[in-house]
Design a protein around this motif. Structure first.
Motif, PDB file in Angstrom:
ATOM      1  N   SER A 153       0.813  -1.213   0.000  1.00 27.21           N
ATOM      2  CA  SER A 153       0.000   0.000   0.000  1.00 27.21           C
ATOM      3  C   SER A 153       0.855   1.275   0.000  1.00 27.21           C
ATOM      4  N   ALA A 154       2.169   1.137  -0.102  1.00 24.22           N
ATOM      5  CA  ALA A 154       3.044   2.317  -0.111  1.00 24.22           C
ATOM      6  C   ALA A 154       2.754   3.180  -1.341  1.00 24.22           C
ATOM      7  N   GLU A 155       2.742   4.487  -1.145  1.00 22.59           N
ATOM      8  CA  GLU A 155       2.470   5.404  -2.244  1.00 22.59           C
ATOM      9  C   GLU A 155       3.592   5.373  -3.273  1.00 22.59           C
ATOM     10  N   LYS A 156       3.236   5.636  -4.510  1.00 20.86           N
ATOM     11  CA  LYS A 156       4.224   5.668  -5.597  1.00 20.86           C
ATOM     12  C   LYS A 156       5.253   6.756  -5.330  1.00 20.86           C
ATOM     13  N   GLY A 157       6.512   6.414  -5.573  1.00 19.76           N
ATOM     14  CA  GLY A 157       7.591   7.379  -5.413  1.00 19.76           C
ATOM     15  C   GLY A 157       8.129   7.496  -4.003  1.00 19.76           C
ATOM     16  N   THR A 158       7.643   6.672  -3.076  1.00 16.49           N
ATOM     17  CA  THR A 158       8.134   6.717  -1.698  1.00 16.49           C
ATOM     18  C   THR A 158       9.320   5.767  -1.523  1.00 16.49           C
ATOM     19  N   TYR A 159       9.920   5.804  -0.350  1.00 16.95           N
ATOM     20  CA  TYR A 159      11.101   4.991  -0.037  1.00 16.95           C
ATOM     21  C   TYR A 159      10.843   3.503  -0.284  1.00 16.95           C
ATOM     22  N   LYS A 160       9.663   3.011   0.104  1.00 22.57           N
ATOM     23  CA  LYS A 160       9.333   1.594  -0.045  1.00 22.57           C
ATOM     24  C   LYS A 160       8.681   1.249  -1.377  1.00 22.57           C
ATOM     25  N   ASN A 161       8.445   2.245  -2.219  1.00 26.10           N
ATOM     26  CA  ASN A 161       7.841   1.996  -3.524  1.00 26.10           C
ATOM     27  C   ASN A 161       8.374   3.022  -4.537  1.00 26.10           C
ATOM     28  N   PRO A 162       9.694   2.988  -4.773  1.00 20.14           N
ATOM     29  CA  PRO A 162      10.292   3.998  -5.654  1.00 20.14           C
ATOM     30  C   PRO A 162       9.937   3.761  -7.123  1.00 20.14           C
ATOM     31  N   TYR A 163       9.952   4.852  -7.892  1.00 21.21           N
ATOM     32  CA  TYR A 163       9.874   4.716  -9.335  1.00 21.21           C
ATOM     33  C   TYR A 163      11.158   4.029  -9.788  1.00 21.21           C
TER      34      TYR A 163
END
Length: 115
Positions: A61-71
């Motif tokens: 559920s991590a938002e796009k572009g965050t530490y746990k869900n990087p582009y």
């Protein structure tokens, strides 16, 4: 662009992804993770030769572009480690494998030897 996924993935290997893909997108594209899994290890080689290395628990559920869900960028690597259950099972198997051989040999001897 091409990224690499390995470890506890259903379909590990190289993946072709779009420039707007994130880590979670890559996990889904690869077929997802195995049920028993450990931490995510994310590796990226920066243009200056530095290594961006991150280890964290998977957060779908991590938002796009965050530490746990990087582009993602071309050449990124995602590794899903083994869970403590996987590791424990491997240790038990390695410790018991020699005993299995002894027991099998003894059983064979009992079958072929006359009483």
């Amino acid at each position: 662009m091409t990224i690499f996924v390995s470890g506890r993935f259903e379909n590990p290997g190289s993946l072709k992804v779009s420039k707007l893909s994130t880590l979670n997108d890559a996990i889904e594209i690869s077929g997802g993770t195995k049920v028993l899994k450990g931490d995510v290890r994310f590796l990226r080689y920066q243009g200056d030769g530095e290594l961006d290395s991150r280890t964290f628990r998977l957060d779908k559920s991590a938002e796009k572009g965050t530490y746990k869900n990087p582009y993602l960028r071309d050449g990124d690597q995602i590794y899903i480690s083994k869970s403590p259950v996987n590791i424990s099972t491997e240790v038990i198997h390695e410790l018991s494998a020699p005993l299995q051989g002894i027991v099998s040999t003894y059983g064979f001897y009992k079958i072929v030897s006359p009483d």
